[in-house]
Each structure stands twice: as structure tokens, then as C-alpha cells.
Design an enzyme around this catalytic site. Structure first.
Site, PDB file in Angstrom:
ATOM      1  N   ARG A  30       0.830  -1.201   0.000  1.00 24.81           N
ATOM      2  CA  ARG A  30       0.000   0.000   0.000  1.00 24.81           C
ATOM      3  C   ARG A  30       0.867   1.255   0.000  1.00 24.81           C
ATOM      4  O   ARG A  30       1.877   1.329   0.715  1.00 24.81           O
ATOM      5  CB  ARG A  30      -0.938   0.006   1.216  1.00 24.81           C
ATOM      6  N   ASP A  31       0.428   2.232  -0.818  1.00 23.56           N
ATOM      7  CA  ASP A  31       1.123   3.519  -0.891  1.00 23.56           C
ATOM      8  C   ASP A  31       0.997   4.235   0.450  1.00 23.56           C
ATOM      9  O   ASP A  31      -0.062   4.232   1.086  1.00 23.56           O
ATOM     10  CB  ASP A  31       0.529   4.365  -2.020  1.00 23.56           C
ATOM     11  N   HIS A 101       7.685   1.396 -10.583  1.00 27.77           N
ATOM     12  CA  HIS A 101       6.493   1.000  -9.827  1.00 27.77           C
ATOM     13  C   HIS A 101       5.247   1.303 -10.616  1.00 27.77           C
ATOM     14  O   HIS A 101       5.163   2.318 -11.308  1.00 27.77           O
ATOM     15  CB  HIS A 101       6.446   1.668  -8.448  1.00 27.77           C
TER      16      HIS A 101
HETATM   17  P1  DGP Z   1       5.899   8.328  -7.955  1.00 30.55           P
HETATM   18  O1  DGP Z   1       5.533   9.779  -7.847  1.00 30.55           O
HETATM   19  O2  DGP Z   1       5.245   7.673  -9.152  1.00 30.55           O
HETATM   20  O3  DGP Z   1       7.384   8.077  -7.875  1.00 30.55           O
HETATM   21  O4  DGP Z   1       5.233   7.649  -6.694  1.00 30.55           O
HETATM   22  C1  DGP Z   1       5.913   7.371  -5.501  1.00 30.55           C
HETATM   23  C2  DGP Z   1       4.901   6.916  -4.505  1.00 30.55           C
HETATM   24  O5  DGP Z   1       5.575   6.255  -3.477  1.00 30.55           O
HETATM   25  C3  DGP Z   1       4.089   8.037  -3.853  1.00 30.55           C
HETATM   26  O6  DGP Z   1       2.701   7.857  -4.165  1.00 30.55           O
HETATM   27  C4  DGP Z   1       4.327   7.864  -2.357  1.00 30.55           C
HETATM   28  C5  DGP Z   1       4.917   6.471  -2.258  1.00 30.55           C
HETATM   29  N1  DGP Z   1       5.910   6.288  -1.226  1.00 30.55           N
HETATM   30  C6  DGP Z   1       7.025   7.051  -1.026  1.00 30.55           C
HETATM   31  N2  DGP Z   1       7.746   6.576  -0.004  1.00 30.55           N
HETATM   32  C7  DGP Z   1       7.083   5.470   0.455  1.00 30.55           C
HETATM   33  C8  DGP Z   1       7.353   4.533   1.506  1.00 30.55           C
HETATM   34  O7  DGP Z   1       8.350   4.600   2.232  1.00 30.55           O
HETATM   35  N3  DGP Z   1       6.446   3.538   1.673  1.00 30.55           N
HETATM   36  C9  DGP Z   1       5.323   3.422   0.889  1.00 30.55           C
HETATM   37  N4  DGP Z   1       4.500   2.404   1.149  1.00 30.55           N
HETATM   38  N5  DGP Z   1       5.050   4.285  -0.126  1.00 30.55           N
HETATM   39  C10 DGP Z   1       5.926   5.292  -0.322  1.00 30.55           C
END
Ligand code: DGP
Length: 120
Positions: A30-31, A101
């Protein structure tokens, strides 16, 4: 830790995340900053910086990312209502984490385009 290896370390189980799917090629979790009721990231288990860096050897994992997204969508109850898959690439694409991703978003009508709900 650099942003480059954050998702790789999650995929390797070295950092905590809410994992919803894992197989030998990809991991889904999950984001941390969800932009929809369901917001899951699906990542390769080996380092691929972005879709721009992917090569012929990555073809199996690229296919698996989409099939895993479909499985997670079904698991999360999104199959009937539908969902959106997004891959950001590079600065203009808004890619923040330099590990390929696939975003899976759903759980409500998403509209014609998705913007972040809040500024960071
Ligand atoms: P992008 O902008 O496409 O690179 O999306 C990166 C996504 O990653 C953003 O929606 C927030 C998520 N994200 C960043 N750091 C972490 C983390 O440490 N854990 C999780 N689960 N998500 C993260």
C-alpha cells in the site's frame, strides 16, 4: 538511504510496508500517501530504475507487474467497479522514487485524470 533503493528494500523485506501480494518477480504494497481508497504500488523484486531503463531481459517482470496488478485489484474488490494503472517516468512524469512501480488506484470513480490531493 537514498530514494533509489527504498522500494527495493521494501521488496526484499528489509523495510516495513503493508504488503498485499508477493511472488518471485514482484511485490505489491500500500502507498504511504494514498490518492484513492485503494492505492497499491507494484514493484520489481530486482532493481529497475524506471520504465525508461527497462530492457529486453525485464520483459517477464514487466508482464508480471500487470498480471499482479490485476490479481491485487480482484483481491481488493476493484474488479467490478474498475480501476486505474499508472506508471510515472522521469521528472516530467512526476516519478519521485527511482525504482519502477505501477500504481493501482481504485475504490471510487477516479475522474478523467488524477492529481494529488495535497501538496507535500
Ligand atoms: P511516484 O511519484 O510515481 O514516484 O510515486 C511514488 C509513490 O511512493 C508516492 O505515491 C508515495 C509512495 N511512497 C514514497 N515513499 C514510500 C514509503 O516509504 N512507503 C510506501 N508504502 N510508499 C511510499
Amino acid at each position: 538511504m537514498t530514494a533509489d533503493n527504498l522500494f527495493l528494500r521494501i521488496a526484499r523485506g528489509e523495510l516495513p510496508a503493508d504488503i498485499v501480494y508477493r511472488d518471485e518477480l514482484v511485490t505489491a504494497f500500500r502507498d504511504i500517501d494514498p490518492q484513492a481508497p485503494v492505492h497499491v504500488l507494484i514493484v520489481p523484486n530486482h532493481h529497475v530504475a524506471s520504465i525508461a531503463e527497462a530492457g529486453p531481459d525485464d520483459e517477464p517482470v514487466l508482464g508480471r507487474l500487470f498480471l499482479a496488478a490485476r490479481s491485487v485489484a480482484e483481491q481488493e474488490g476493484l474488479a467490478e467497479g474498475g480501476y486505474r494503472l499508472i506508471v510515472n517516468c522521469g521528472a516530467h512524469g512526476g516519478q519521485e522514487v527511482e525504482h519502477l512501480h505501477l500504481h493501482l488506484l481504485g475504490g471510487e470513480p477516479l475522474g478523467p485524470m488524477r492529481c494529488r490531493r495535497k501538496e507535500h
